[in-house]
Scaffold this motif. Structure first.
Motif, short mmCIF file in Angstrom:
data_model
loop_
_atom_site.label_atom_id
_atom_site.label_comp_id
_atom_site.label_asym_id
_atom_site.label_seq_id
_atom_site.Cartn_x
_atom_site.Cartn_y
_atom_site.Cartn_z
N ALA A 98 -4.08 -12.30 11.93
CA ALA A 98 -4.99 -12.74 11.17
C ALA A 98 -4.68 -12.11 9.58
CB ALA A 98 -6.41 -12.56 11.50
N ALA A 99 -4.99 -13.11 8.74
CA ALA A 99 -4.61 -12.27 7.45
C ALA A 99 -5.56 -13.32 6.32
CB ALA A 99 -3.25 -12.71 6.95
N SER A 100 -5.72 -12.76 5.12
CA SER A 100 -6.68 -13.19 4.19
C SER A 100 -5.77 -14.15 3.42
CB SER A 100 -7.07 -12.25 3.14
OG SER A 100 -5.96 -11.72 2.55
N ASN A 101 -4.53 -14.34 3.62
CA ASN A 101 -3.74 -15.59 2.94
C ASN A 101 -3.35 -16.45 3.96
OD1 ASN A 101 -1.91 -14.00 4.28
ND2 ASN A 101 -0.48 -13.50 2.54
N TRP A 102 -4.35 -16.88 5.04
CA TRP A 102 -4.03 -17.64 6.24
C TRP A 102 -3.62 -18.85 5.83
CZ3 TRP A 102 -7.45 -21.79 6.75
CH2 TRP A 102 -8.41 -21.64 6.38
N ASP A 103 -4.15 -19.44 4.48
CA ASP A 103 -3.92 -20.76 3.79
C ASP A 103 -3.03 -20.84 3.04
OD1 ASP A 103 -6.77 -21.11 1.95
OD2 ASP A 103 -5.47 -19.34 2.48
N GLU A 104 -2.26 -19.99 2.74
CA GLU A 104 -1.35 -20.04 1.91
C GLU A 104 0.24 -20.13 2.05
OE1 GLU A 104 -3.73 -16.84 -1.04
OE2 GLU A 104 -1.48 -16.56 -0.53
N ALA A 105 1.23 -20.54 1.57
CA ALA A 105 2.40 -21.03 2.12
C ALA A 105 3.35 -19.50 2.39
CB ALA A 105 3.31 -21.46 0.64
N THR A 106 2.61 -18.55 1.69
CA THR A 106 3.46 -17.04 2.02
C THR A 106 2.36 -16.11 3.01
OG1 THR A 106 2.23 -16.24 0.19
CG2 THR A 106 4.44 -17.01 -0.26
N SER A 107 1.80 -16.81 3.92
CA SER A 107 0.78 -16.41 4.91
C SER A 107 1.58 -15.43 5.62
CB SER A 107 0.14 -17.56 5.83
OG SER A 107 -0.49 -16.93 7.00
N PHE A 108 0.91 -14.31 6.01
CA PHE A 108 1.42 -13.30 6.87
C PHE A 108 1.37 -13.52 8.35
CE2 PHE A 108 2.21 -11.51 3.10
CZ PHE A 108 1.90 -10.04 2.72
N VAL A 109 0.37 -14.56 8.48
CA VAL A 109 0.17 -14.79 9.86
C VAL A 109 1.37 -14.98 10.82
CG1 VAL A 109 -1.17 -16.18 11.78
CG2 VAL A 109 -2.26 -15.27 9.52
N GLY A 110 1.70 -14.56 12.01
CA GLY A 110 2.86 -14.58 12.55
C GLY A 110 4.15 -13.64 12.52
N GLN A 111 3.81 -12.99 11.28
CA GLN A 111 5.10 -12.14 10.79
C GLN A 111 5.00 -10.70 11.56
OE1 GLN A 111 7.31 -13.01 8.51
NE2 GLN A 111 6.63 -14.81 7.98
N ASP A 112 6.20 -10.53 11.80
CA ASP A 112 6.48 -9.09 12.62
C ASP A 112 6.41 -8.01 11.70
OD1 ASP A 112 6.82 -7.09 14.33
OD2 ASP A 112 8.61 -8.09 15.38
N TYR A 113 5.60 -6.86 11.80
CA TYR A 113 5.58 -5.88 10.83
C TYR A 113 5.86 -4.27 11.41
CZ TYR A 113 4.10 -8.85 7.42
OH TYR A 113 4.12 -10.05 6.43
N SER A 114 6.25 -4.58 13.03
CA SER A 114 6.29 -3.45 13.51
C SER A 114 7.37 -2.29 13.03
CB SER A 114 7.05 -3.94 15.13
OG SER A 114 8.05 -4.42 14.94
N PHE A 115 8.53 -2.82 12.20
CA PHE A 115 9.31 -2.00 11.58
C PHE A 115 8.63 -1.15 10.28
CE2 PHE A 115 9.30 -5.75 9.12
CZ PHE A 115 9.10 -5.40 7.70
N ARG A 116 7.42 -1.47 10.04
CA ARG A 116 6.94 -0.74 8.89
C ARG A 116 6.17 0.59 9.54
NH1 ARG A 116 8.15 -2.44 3.74
NH2 ARG A 116 7.43 -4.33 3.44
N ASP A 117 6.60 1.55 8.42
CA ASP A 117 6.05 2.93 8.89
C ASP A 117 4.60 2.81 9.06
OD1 ASP A 117 8.42 3.80 9.14
OD2 ASP A 117 8.63 4.76 6.84
N TYR A 118 3.81 2.14 8.05
CA TYR A 118 2.31 2.11 8.05
C TYR A 118 1.80 1.81 9.35
CZ TYR A 118 2.59 -2.85 6.74
OH TYR A 118 2.90 -4.03 6.62
N PHE A 119 2.50 0.90 10.22
CA PHE A 119 2.04 0.48 11.28
C PHE A 119 2.26 1.46 12.62
CE2 PHE A 119 1.02 -2.38 15.03
CZ PHE A 119 2.13 -1.99 15.85
N SER A 120 3.53 2.07 12.65
CA SER A 120 3.82 2.96 13.62
C SER A 120 3.01 4.60 13.45
CB SER A 120 5.42 3.48 13.81
OG SER A 120 5.68 3.63 12.58
N ASP A 121 2.96 4.79 12.32
CA ASP A 121 2.04 5.82 11.62
C ASP A 121 0.59 5.70 12.14
OD1 ASP A 121 4.50 7.05 11.03
OD2 ASP A 121 4.03 7.02 9.00
N ALA A 122 -0.04 4.64 11.82
CA ALA A 122 -1.56 4.50 12.33
C ALA A 122 -1.73 4.68 13.65
CB ALA A 122 -1.81 2.98 11.53
#
Length: 567
Positions: free
Chosen positions: A124-148
């Motif tokens: 889910a994302a606030s930009n769900w209806d935009e061409a650059t929507s984050f929905v479906g993107q994989d962010y497991s490589f980001r430190d903010y995900f693993s650290d959280a």
């Protein structure tokens, strides 16, 4: 030797030896050089002081943005709708979360708000209806995900992989509840991420003559008035004045650098003014020298007229002696006037700085208050009471800051505040509200008794709140690292009204208590040692007093504010 003596005794136009003119020129050059150095030094000090004030203002603005966005991530991590979307992957649940994030993004000025599942995929994302929507993107490589997932919350400043825009990512884990009970948390279900972009702050910095940089511990620029400097080492500004301050709540440092060209210009102005004064002083000296030359010619003529003219020479000599005494007295008077003029210029500069700061704050303050009022008006009636309460708080704080800036301008006009009846309860509530939102005050409960709304004290509203805020902030800082910290406020009303602020921290040492109200004496690494001194002076202006109880081991610190009651 005869030729050297003749050269030294040779006369310049006006009958004065050339070596004397050379000595006078050297002295004047030294005086002008000293004037340039003094003027430049004073201007540099004024520039450094103004830069420190501006830097503190910018750090507070950045800290406010970070605190607000961090609070958004924390609140959403405990939201039932967000938890349901992670626990029950129905499309309807995720769509509802995206719509909620979209509304919150506009209300909180966040760039993007999105929700990652336990694999790091955005559901889910606030930009769900935009061409650059984050929905479906994989962010497991980001430190903010693993650290959280490991520590509960995290921060990371990085370039967006989809938007390609840099920003600060604030993340918080979403924990499932066993049986729906808040005290029975299970493994993390996912992570809430709030991205913050600082374009507005950077545009504001770019409009200032001083350059502003925010760097990480490695010295790499994260934010700057010039976006081209981002992700590069902070540039070396040569002879620029640099002022640095840590940003609370994040491992960042803010630096301001200002050119010293204005200080050199001030030194030149001082040198020019001093040269003008010296020129004015030189005029009577030249006139006096010409008078002496005239007297010498008359004396030479007098020797030809024997006794009668000798008496005339003696009278003229006595007259010249009196003129010399008058000249010395005049020079001493001019020196005193110069000292008074320097002091008056310093006081005038201080007044201009005070009035300038108050004037510059008013325009953004009015904008903040107007935006808060518009935000409250745009809220649907009966919905989002927490947001409405926050907007009302912003309006109250904007009004309070306006009163403070009005006092600054009044100070510049040599005006003073009026002491009158003030509600003690309202002043206490404002002080608790202001300090409770600070970094040091989060998580520290404040016990305040039920104060009669009709209890009035002789004071001035803003300055009374200033005393209470300073006492509460000192207590919060003293409780850092204390187990079960707590602040207790007591009120006793008799002939005088007594307010006590007590904490359960380590208390005051005898050495600290002995110099508690001494200017510039502080035990804080970044303290100025003026807060309690100013607060005590304000209390005494009200006809009251501020003091601390003698330290007792294991009893914490206790400050007593006494005020005159208002009938």
């Amino acid at each position: 030797m005869a030729s050297v003596g003749k050269a030294l005794d040779s006369r310049a136009p006006g009958g004065v030896p050339r070596w004397l003119w050379l000595l006078i020129a050297l002295v004047l050059a030294g005086v002008l050089a000293s004037g340039f150095r003094i003027g430049q030094h004073d201007a540099l000090n004024d520039l450094r002081l103004a830069q420190e004030v501006e830097l503190r203002t910018r750090v507070q603005a950045l800290e406010g943005v970070l605190s607000r966005q961090r609070a958004v991530a924390t609140v959403l991590a405990d939201d039932a709708l967000v938890r349901d979307a992670l626990a029950d992957p129905l499309p309807g649940n995720r769509a509802a979360v995206s719509l909620k994030f979209d509304r919150l993004r506009d209300q909180t000025n966040s760039s993007v708000i999105y929700l990652l599942d336990h694999r790091g995929v955005a559901i889910a994302a606030s930009n769900w209806d935009e061409a650059t929507s984050f929905v479906g993107q994989d962010y497991s490589f980001r430190d903010y995900f693993s650290d959280a997932l490991l520590r509960g919350e995290a921060t990371q400043f990085a370039q967006g992989t989809v938007s390609h825009r840099p920003g600060l990512y604030l993340s918080h884990d979403v924990v499932g509840l066993a049986g729906g009970h808040p005290d029975t948390a299970t493994e993390p279900l996912g992570v809430v991420v709030v991205k913050v972009e600082f374009d507005a702050l950077e545009r504001n910095w770019a409009g200032n003559a001083a350059q502003t940089f925010v760097t990480d511990p490695s010295g790499q620029v994260m934010l700057a008035g010039d976006p081209a400097l981002r992700f590069h080492p902070m540039p070396n500004e040569g002879d620029a004045i640099r002022t640095t301050q840590a940003v609370p709540g994040i491992d960042w440092t803010m630096t301001m650098a200002s050119s010293t060209g204005a200080a050199r210009y001030a030194g030149l102005l001082t040198m020019g003014a001093l040269g003008f004064v010296l020129t004015l002083l030189a005029v009577p000296v030249v006139i006096l020298m010409r008078a002496r030359r005239r007297a010498a010619r008359e004396a030479e003529a007098g020797r030809r007229y024997r006794v009668e003219l000798e008496r005339a020479v003696e009278e003229r000599t006595r007259a010249l002696t009196g003129e010399m005494r008058e000249r010395r007295a005049a020079e001493e008077h001019v020196a005193r006037l110069q000292d008074e003029m320097v002091q008056a210029n310093k006081l005038a500069a201080l007044g201009q700085i005070t009035a300038g700061v108050a004037h510059e704050v008013n325009q953004p303050l009015a904008t903040i208050r107007l935006l808060a009022e518009n935000g409250a008006a745009m809220l649907p009636e009966g919905q989002a009471p927490e947001v409405a309460g926050n907007l009302a708080g912003i309006q109250r704080m904007a009004l309070r800051i306006g009163r403070i800036t009005e006092q600054l301008r009044g100070f510049a006009r040599k005006a003073s505040g009026t002491v009158g009846p003030v509600s003690l309860r309202e002043a206490l509530e404002v002080a608790v509200l202001m300090t409770g939102a600070s970094h040091a005050g989060r998580g520290i409960p404040v016990d305040m008794p039920a104060v009669d709304p009709g209890l009035l004290v002789m004071a001035e509203t803003v300055r009374l709140e200033q005393i209470l805020v300073n006492l509460l902030q000192n207590a919060q800082e003293a409780l850092a690292g204390t187990q079960d910290p707590r602040i207790r406020i007591g009120v006793e009303a008799a002939e005088t009204v007594r307010v006590t602020v007590r904490d359960n921290g380590p208390g005051l040492t005898p050495e600290t208590a002995a110099r508690l109200f001494t200017p510039f004496a502080t035990s804080k690494p970044n303290g100025l040692g003026l807060g309690l001194v100013i607060s005590q002076e304000i209390a005494r202006d009200f006809g009251g007093d501020l003091r601390a109880l003698p330290p007792e081991p294991g009893q914490g610190a206790c400050f007593i504010l006494e005020l005159q009651g208002a009938i």
